[in-house]
Design a protein around this motif. Sequence first.
Motif, short mmCIF file in Angstrom:
data_model
loop_
_atom_site.label_atom_id
_atom_site.label_comp_id
_atom_site.label_asym_id
_atom_site.label_seq_id
_atom_site.Cartn_x
_atom_site.Cartn_y
_atom_site.Cartn_z
N MET A 144 7.66 17.53 1.24
CA MET A 144 8.20 17.03 2.15
C MET A 144 8.76 17.89 3.11
O MET A 144 9.56 18.73 2.77
N PRO A 145 8.41 17.76 4.58
CA PRO A 145 8.97 18.88 5.43
C PRO A 145 10.43 18.66 5.64
O PRO A 145 11.03 17.45 5.33
N PHE A 146 11.13 19.89 6.06
CA PHE A 146 12.61 19.90 6.52
C PHE A 146 13.04 18.73 7.28
O PHE A 146 14.19 17.93 7.20
N ASP A 147 12.21 18.60 8.42
CA ASP A 147 12.74 17.57 9.38
C ASP A 147 12.60 16.11 8.76
O ASP A 147 12.97 15.13 9.72
N LYS A 148 12.34 15.89 7.80
CA LYS A 148 12.17 14.36 7.41
C LYS A 148 13.33 14.19 6.30
O LYS A 148 13.57 13.02 5.89
N TYR A 149 13.90 15.19 5.59
CA TYR A 149 15.05 14.96 4.58
C TYR A 149 16.21 15.50 5.28
O TYR A 149 17.41 15.44 4.58
N LYS A 150 16.44 16.30 6.32
CA LYS A 150 17.62 16.99 6.68
C LYS A 150 18.79 16.01 7.01
O LYS A 150 18.33 14.76 7.44
N ASP A 151 19.79 16.21 6.87
CA ASP A 151 20.95 15.26 7.29
C ASP A 151 21.02 14.40 8.47
O ASP A 151 20.80 15.33 9.71
N GLY A 152 21.07 13.12 8.37
CA GLY A 152 21.01 12.32 9.60
C GLY A 152 19.95 11.90 9.73
O GLY A 152 19.72 10.94 10.88
N ILE A 153 18.69 12.21 9.13
CA ILE A 153 17.28 11.79 9.74
C ILE A 153 17.12 10.68 8.56
O ILE A 153 16.84 9.48 9.29
N ARG A 154 17.06 10.65 7.58
CA ARG A 154 16.69 9.63 6.64
C ARG A 154 17.71 9.43 5.51
O ARG A 154 17.26 9.63 4.10
N ASP A 155 18.78 9.24 5.79
CA ASP A 155 19.90 9.14 4.78
C ASP A 155 19.70 7.89 4.06
O ASP A 155 19.98 7.79 2.76
N VAL A 156 19.35 6.88 4.51
CA VAL A 156 18.94 5.53 3.55
C VAL A 156 17.55 5.02 3.98
O VAL A 156 17.31 4.94 5.23
N LEU A 157 16.74 4.77 3.13
CA LEU A 157 15.38 4.19 3.28
C LEU A 157 15.30 3.07 2.26
O LEU A 157 16.08 3.40 0.95
N TYR A 158 14.89 1.91 2.48
CA TYR A 158 14.76 0.79 1.49
C TYR A 158 13.19 0.53 1.05
O TYR A 158 12.32 0.42 2.17
N PHE A 159 12.89 0.69 0.00
CA PHE A 159 11.34 0.37 -0.62
C PHE A 159 11.64 -0.88 -1.32
O PHE A 159 12.03 -1.11 -2.62
N ARG A 160 11.08 -1.86 -0.89
CA ARG A 160 11.04 -3.35 -1.37
C ARG A 160 9.64 -3.62 -2.08
O ARG A 160 8.76 -3.83 -1.36
N ASP A 161 9.74 -3.83 -3.32
CA ASP A 161 8.67 -4.17 -4.08
C ASP A 161 8.64 -5.27 -5.03
O ASP A 161 8.10 -5.62 -5.79
N GLN A 162 9.68 -6.13 -4.72
CA GLN A 162 9.99 -7.37 -5.40
C GLN A 162 8.58 -8.15 -5.52
O GLN A 162 8.28 -8.73 -6.60
N LYS A 163 7.86 -8.08 -4.47
CA LYS A 163 6.57 -9.04 -4.59
C LYS A 163 5.33 -8.51 -5.07
O LYS A 163 4.17 -8.97 -4.81
N ILE A 164 5.40 -7.11 -5.27
CA ILE A 164 4.10 -6.15 -5.84
C ILE A 164 4.14 -6.65 -7.20
O ILE A 164 5.20 -6.31 -7.79
N PRO A 165 3.05 -7.09 -7.77
CA PRO A 165 3.06 -7.08 -9.14
C PRO A 165 2.78 -5.88 -9.92
O PRO A 165 2.36 -4.98 -9.31
N GLY A 166 3.46 -5.90 -11.08
CA GLY A 166 3.22 -4.75 -11.97
C GLY A 166 4.36 -3.69 -11.54
O GLY A 166 5.36 -4.06 -11.07
N TYR A 167 3.89 -2.48 -11.61
CA TYR A 167 4.90 -1.35 -11.30
C TYR A 167 4.40 -0.64 -10.11
O TYR A 167 3.33 -0.78 -9.62
N THR A 168 5.42 0.13 -9.74
CA THR A 168 5.13 1.19 -8.32
C THR A 168 5.11 2.52 -8.99
O THR A 168 6.06 2.95 -9.59
N GLU A 169 4.03 3.18 -8.79
CA GLU A 169 4.00 4.84 -8.92
C GLU A 169 5.12 5.46 -8.21
O GLU A 169 5.37 5.06 -7.28
N VAL A 170 5.78 6.43 -8.88
CA VAL A 170 6.68 7.27 -8.09
C VAL A 170 5.98 7.94 -6.78
O VAL A 170 6.72 7.90 -5.80
#
Length: 310
Positions: free
Chosen positions: A271-297
Amino acid sequence: MGDTDVPGMVENLKFFFSWQTYQMYVRYFLWNFVGRVNDGDGQQQMGGFKGYVDGDWTSGILDGTKHLPKSVTHGLTYTPLYALPFILGLLGMWYHFKQKKRDALIIALLWFFTGMAIVMYVNQPSVQPRERDYSYVGSFYAFAIWIGLGVIALAEFLRKKITPKTAAYVATAICLLTVPVVLAKQEWKAHDRSTKMVAHDMAYNYLISCPPNAILFTYGDNDTYCVWYAQEVEGIRPDVRLVNLSLFTGDWYIHQMQRKMNEADALPITMPFDKYKDGIRDVLYFRDQKIPGYTEVKDVFDFISSDDPG
């Protein structure tokens, strides 16, 4: 008081003066300028020796071998200073206030705000994981200024009896022979770290046990600094990449891990620095309730590192 009783003002004041004032400041202050019984934690009474506890202060004048056991007085951490630094500091304080009251008041305020003011601000409870004397180093330095002025005060006093030049020499000689020499003689044995190799050997064992080009994860200070020393100063296993998990929540540290260091390759962080530095993507939601089975990391990581995770 019982376990369920609510303390009143009197109990709170008793606690403030007995624990927070005496135990958490006065005792530490007197360690430095009067003397120390031993390096105990200050919680337990010495059996059969009324008035003394482990970790208490002592001048060494009134106790010595008469009131304390030989296991204490012959121990490495029994360091009586005979109150010589304290007496010299009081002399310097008196002289300072007499000569320049406003300047002395500044030192007194520095002493207070780096000492007892910290006690009142921090409001430390009665259960502490370690001694807290390091919190008040500023106030010890402030008092040390008065110790220095005590030499001048002594010279001024002697100048009335002998010539000024001789008084300066005598005051300097007396103060050097009493305070620094006594401190060095009494405290060197308790502060000598030349034979304490546990941290060094632990770091060495950590590093040599790793396979070539390994990644070694540590946590906190105690198991990190010694490994840093072993690598950076003694050059032990520079191919091992050290990762301090306590710092790995900071964008700056993750960015640092993406660069080569010594002979160790950068961590495989894609992951490049400009996508995880402070203030850019502090919170992201991944909703997989309706996806059957499991989700790969990997799928989750690809989502949060994508150009448009929305």
